[in-house]
Scaffold this motif. Structure first.
Motif, short mmCIF file in Angstrom:
data_model
loop_
_atom_site.label_atom_id
_atom_site.label_comp_id
_atom_site.label_asym_id
_atom_site.label_seq_id
_atom_site.Cartn_x
_atom_site.Cartn_y
_atom_site.Cartn_z
N LYS A 145 -2.81 3.30 -3.19
CA LYS A 145 -2.58 1.91 -3.59
C LYS A 145 -3.59 0.97 -2.93
CE LYS A 145 1.65 1.99 -2.04
NZ LYS A 145 1.70 3.39 -1.64
N SER A 146 -3.69 1.06 -1.59
CA SER A 146 -4.60 0.17 -0.88
C SER A 146 -6.04 0.43 -1.30
CB SER A 146 -4.45 0.36 0.64
OG SER A 146 -3.11 0.10 1.02
N SER A 147 -6.36 1.69 -1.55
CA SER A 147 -7.72 2.03 -1.97
C SER A 147 -8.04 1.43 -3.33
CB SER A 147 -7.89 3.55 -2.04
OG SER A 147 -7.64 4.11 -0.77
N ARG B 217 -10.27 3.37 6.64
CA ARG B 217 -9.90 2.01 7.02
C ARG B 217 -8.72 1.50 6.21
NH1 ARG B 217 -11.95 -3.52 6.59
NH2 ARG B 217 -12.56 -2.95 4.50
N GLU B 218 -7.79 0.84 6.85
CA GLU B 218 -6.71 0.15 6.16
C GLU B 218 -7.26 -1.22 5.77
OE1 GLU B 218 -3.88 -0.72 4.14
OE2 GLU B 218 -3.32 1.09 5.23
N SER B 219 -7.37 -1.43 4.47
CA SER B 219 -8.10 -2.62 4.00
C SER B 219 -7.32 -3.90 4.15
CB SER B 219 -8.44 -2.44 2.53
OG SER B 219 -7.25 -2.38 1.78
N TRP C 261 -0.47 -8.21 -4.08
CA TRP C 261 0.35 -7.89 -2.91
C TRP C 261 0.35 -6.38 -2.70
CZ3 TRP C 261 4.96 -11.21 -1.25
CH2 TRP C 261 4.73 -12.55 -1.56
N ASP C 262 -0.16 -5.96 -1.56
CA ASP C 262 -0.09 -4.55 -1.19
C ASP C 262 1.17 -4.34 -0.34
OD1 ASP C 262 -0.69 -1.91 -0.89
OD2 ASP C 262 -2.47 -2.21 0.34
N THR C 263 1.61 -3.10 -0.25
CA THR C 263 2.89 -2.83 0.43
C THR C 263 2.82 -2.96 1.94
OG1 THR C 263 2.31 -0.52 0.55
CG2 THR C 263 3.67 -1.20 -1.31
N ALA C 264 1.64 -2.95 2.50
CA ALA C 264 1.48 -3.00 3.96
C ALA C 264 2.31 -1.91 4.64
CB ALA C 264 1.88 -4.39 4.49
N GLN D 216 5.12 -0.72 3.85
CA GLN D 216 6.58 -0.82 3.73
C GLN D 216 7.11 -0.16 2.46
OE1 GLN D 216 6.62 -5.21 4.33
NE2 GLN D 216 8.36 -4.85 5.66
N GLU D 217 6.27 0.68 1.83
CA GLU D 217 6.67 1.19 0.51
C GLU D 217 8.01 1.92 0.50
OE1 GLU D 217 3.86 1.94 2.48
OE2 GLU D 217 2.58 2.70 0.90
N ARG D 218 8.31 2.61 1.57
CA ARG D 218 9.56 3.38 1.55
C ARG D 218 10.78 2.51 1.74
NH1 ARG D 218 8.84 7.90 5.75
NH2 ARG D 218 10.99 8.39 5.17
#
Ligand SMILES: Nc1nc2c(ncn2[C@@H]2O[C@H](COP(=O)(O)OP(=O)(O)O)[C@@H](O)[C@H]2O)c(=O)[nH]1
Ligand SMILES: [Mg+2]
Lengths: 205, 476
Positions: free
Chosen positions: A19-21, A35-37, A61-64, A66-68
């Motif tokens: 997702k972040s990628s 890297r965490e973007s 909005w990325d989950t940072a 917290q997806e679970r």
């Protein structure tokens, strides 16, 4: 002058599916293995310009991480969602299905949902066929794509297709921003300082 | 889970989430856990399914309440006071970008058997039925004196012609200040209870300074948006912890919900080592958590050690109504303060004795109501919480005067919650325990607790640095 519209887009899906990628590829056209973007970023923004010069601005909005542990606030007022699975992980499509059910139950009924199978560069390790995913997407009335955040293949197409599907018939809001985006806030503005008693209220930072 | 963290935070109530967010921003490696599968702990907002699961486990929500997803029912009745410290934290941490606020439409006080608006402007004060003509003049002088007060300027301490000697806020009692302006007991009552928001009359004999501060907080908050001193987040108070949890997460905080915490592990000296969940153990230098993770309510406390103590109990009745509260001009949201001096009751009988000082009960009753305007329930539904600090063995009778103001109540969920406080500061054992949410009507004491815990955990004062918006929101 071209019209500009703003929408809130959320990413959902199991952790490590990319997702972040995908966000990093779409927003900065970069890929990074480690890297965490999104450190420190509440959300990222990127625009798509359509054929008729309409500009669609995504507030992404990325989950940072917290997806679970879903926070309803996260997908509240989202106009669109990209639900990602990893084509090399069979279980990740099940997770995606759970998320889509959740969105169908809790999110705004007009939300545009795109199902996205990521990591197509790893064809040799594919566990989820295109047919299987596409069949499910058709049944649920979702858009469906395959991408590789690593090579960039298919990434911009996802966002352009979503932009085309969003209701661009001039929302009533004055800013042309959809509900939920920062630009559309209509309640009281906490950042507004009162001038009458401002002196002792001003922050000393 | 062999990773080691700087801080483990247990519970996702607002206090813990603010701390978690601030610690992550400060560069600490934070693991944040909760036994529930939702954010918010005791300060959560629940949808209908969650609400009925909690209070009526054998009952499904009645269909005529509408859609589950339209509900976010708060467990604690609090509003945000506009010029208060929580507002500052919301602005400085920039979590306001996740939230949308609306005003609470009105602030009312129960007086002489009916509900009256707490005057917010001079014009309202002049029209208010709360005071007679001469009393209005005296009250005006009193408020002018408060507004004009400057610590460094003795001229402002004189007040006006009514006052012959200067007032010292730090040594004069509030009673003395009221008397200098000749304010009647009824006026003192509404100022002390509906504006300074004291729950009882203990403040009257104490130095006037804190009361002055509280009145100024109330009036400056009132001046900010106009209708009432309060604002409220759309979709309920539960949005507040969620927004700080997201702040923590985007600064690297790790989240684990739906995780049972079985043990707080300490070494031979009693110092914190880690927490155990089932067979997994996670270590950290420090732990912060709400009292329920440290033996609150358990017979022998946590591992035989008594870490928290019950201070008081609060009764809260969450009431679902199909109409606005009578006498509030159909307001979509209100606070009503019922000063205990205004009610009396014995053996469950509620007597409306005007101007009578009551011997047996001392603490005020509050009503906080919100509705679909704040996206917390279906249209034409109103959610009111009636609460007070418990003083007798029959708490539900204590809130009767409040319940009676509501008209017919569609459904009522009552809880009596102990308020816990930690027995030690945590500096010796690295175990830092937060306080339960108290009976005050806003979040100022929550912020006090945040600052207090922050000071002990980090050894420094909380300085709020504004996040750089450019850095926070990368532009194309
Ligand atoms: N080969 C390949 N690896 C990817 C791709 N997208 C992401 N990854 C890798 O998968 C891992 C998880 O990606 P990340 O974006 O952090 O996933 P998230 O947890 O869903 O946000 C990282 O090591 C990425 O480098 C892709 O398209 N192809
Ligand atoms: Mg990620």
């Amino acid at each position: 002058m071209s019209k500009q519209f703003q929408f809130k887009l959320v990413l959902l899906g199991e952790s490590a599916v990319g997702k972040s990628s995908l966000v990093l590829r779409f927003v900065k056209d970069q890929f990074d293995d480690y890297r965490e973007s999104t450190i420190g970023a509440a959300f990222l923004t990127q625009t798509v310009t359509l054929d008729d010069q309409t500009i669609v601005k995504f507030e992404i909005w990325d989950t940072a991480g917290q997806e679970r542990y879903k926070a309803p606030m996260y997908y509240r007022n989202a106009n669109c969602a990209v639900v990602v699975y990893d084509i090399t992980q069979a279980s990740s499509l099940d997770k995606a299905r759970t998320w889509i059910r959740e969105l169908q139950r809790q999110a705004d009924p007009s939300i545009v949902i795109a199902l996205c199978g990521n990591k197509t560069d790893l064809t040799a390790r594919r566990q989820i066929t295109q047919e299987e995913a596409k069949k499910y997407a058709d049944e649920e009335g979702l858009m469906w794509f395959e991408t590789s955040a690593k090579t960039g293949e298919g990434v911009s197409e996802v966002f352009t297709a979503i932009a085309k599907k969003l209701p661009l018939s001039a929302p009533s809001s004055r800013t042309n921003a959809a509900r939920g985006t920062a630009a559309a806030r209509q309640g009281v503005d906490l950042n507004r300082q009162t001038t009458t008693q401002g002196s002792n209220e001003a922050c000393n930072c | 889970m062999d990773e080691e963290y700087d801080v483990i935070v247990l519970g996702t109530g607002l206090t813990e989430c603010i701390l978690s967010g601030l610690l992550s921003v400060d560069g600490k490696k934070v693991l944040h856990m909760d036994r529930n599968d939702y954010y918010g702990g005791d300060s959560a907002s629940l949808n209908l399914t969650q609400l009925y699961r909690k209070f009526r486990p054998n009952q499904t929500p009645p269909a005529d309440l509408g859609r589950d997803r339209d509900y976010a029912v708060d467990l604690i009745p609090k509003f945000i006071i506009a010029s208060g410290e929580l507002t500052k934290i919301l602005v400085h941490t920039d979590v306001t970008r996740y939230l949308e606020f609306k005003q609470i439409a009105g602030s009312f006080v129960y007086r002489d058997g009916r509900i009256s608006k707490v005057p917010s402007t001079e014009l309202e004060a002049v029209k208010s039925p709360l005071m007679g003509l001469f009393e209005k003049r005296r009250a005006k002088k009193f408020f002018e004196f408060l507004q004009g007060w400057r610590d460094e300027d003795p001229v402002t301490h004189q007040g006006n012609a009514f006052v012959n000697s200067g007032i010292n806020l730090d040594t004069d009692s509030m009673k003395a200040v009221y008397e200098k302006f000749g304010l009647e007991p009824g006026t003192q009552d509404f100022i002390g209870h509906a504006m300074a928001l004291y729950l009882d009359d203990d403040y009257i004999d104490k130095p006037a300074r804190p009361t002055y501060d509280r009145i100024v907080l109330y009036t400056s908050s009132m001046a900010r948006y106009g209708k009432s001193p309060y604002i409220y987040p759309l979709y309920g108070l539960g949005e507040l912890p969620q927004s700080f949890a997201r702040l923590s997460a985007i600064y690297g905080g790790t989240y684990m919900l739906d995780k049972k915490i079985d043990e707080i592990i300490t070494d031979a000296d009693g110092k914190f080592v880690g927490v155990r969940s089932g067979t997994e153990t996670v270590k950290a230098k420090q732990v912060i958590g709400d009292p329920s993770y440290f033996g609150a309510g358990a017979e022998v406390g946590d591992g035989g050690r008594l870490r928290v103590i019950e201070e008081k109990r609060v009764i809260r009745a969450i009431c679902i109504l199909k109409h606005p509260i009578p006498g509030t001009d159909g307001s979509d949201s209100v606070q009503i303060v019922i000063p205990q001096n205004q009610v009396n009751r014995r053996n469950g009988e509620y007597l409306d004795l005007q101007h009578t000082l009551i011997p047996d009960l001392e603490l005020d009753i509050y009503i906080a109501m919100v509705s679909s305007t704040h996206n917390v329930c279906a249209k034409d539904v109103y959610v009111a919480i009636v609460s007070t600090i418990v003083e007798t063995s029959k708490p539900e009778l204590e809130i009767q005067p409040g319940l009676q103001l509501l008209g017919s109540i569609y459904e009522k969920f009552v809880t009596v919650s102990p308020l816990y406080m930690p027995l030690s500061t945590g500096e010796a054992d690295n175990i830092f325990i937060t306080r339960s949410y108290d009976a005050t009507s806003h979040f100022e004491t929550v912020v006090d607790d945040v600052k207090d815990v922050w000071g002990r955990v980090t050894g420094k004062d909380l300085v709020l640095k504004q996040r750089n918006p450019e850095e926070a929101e990368q532009q194309e």
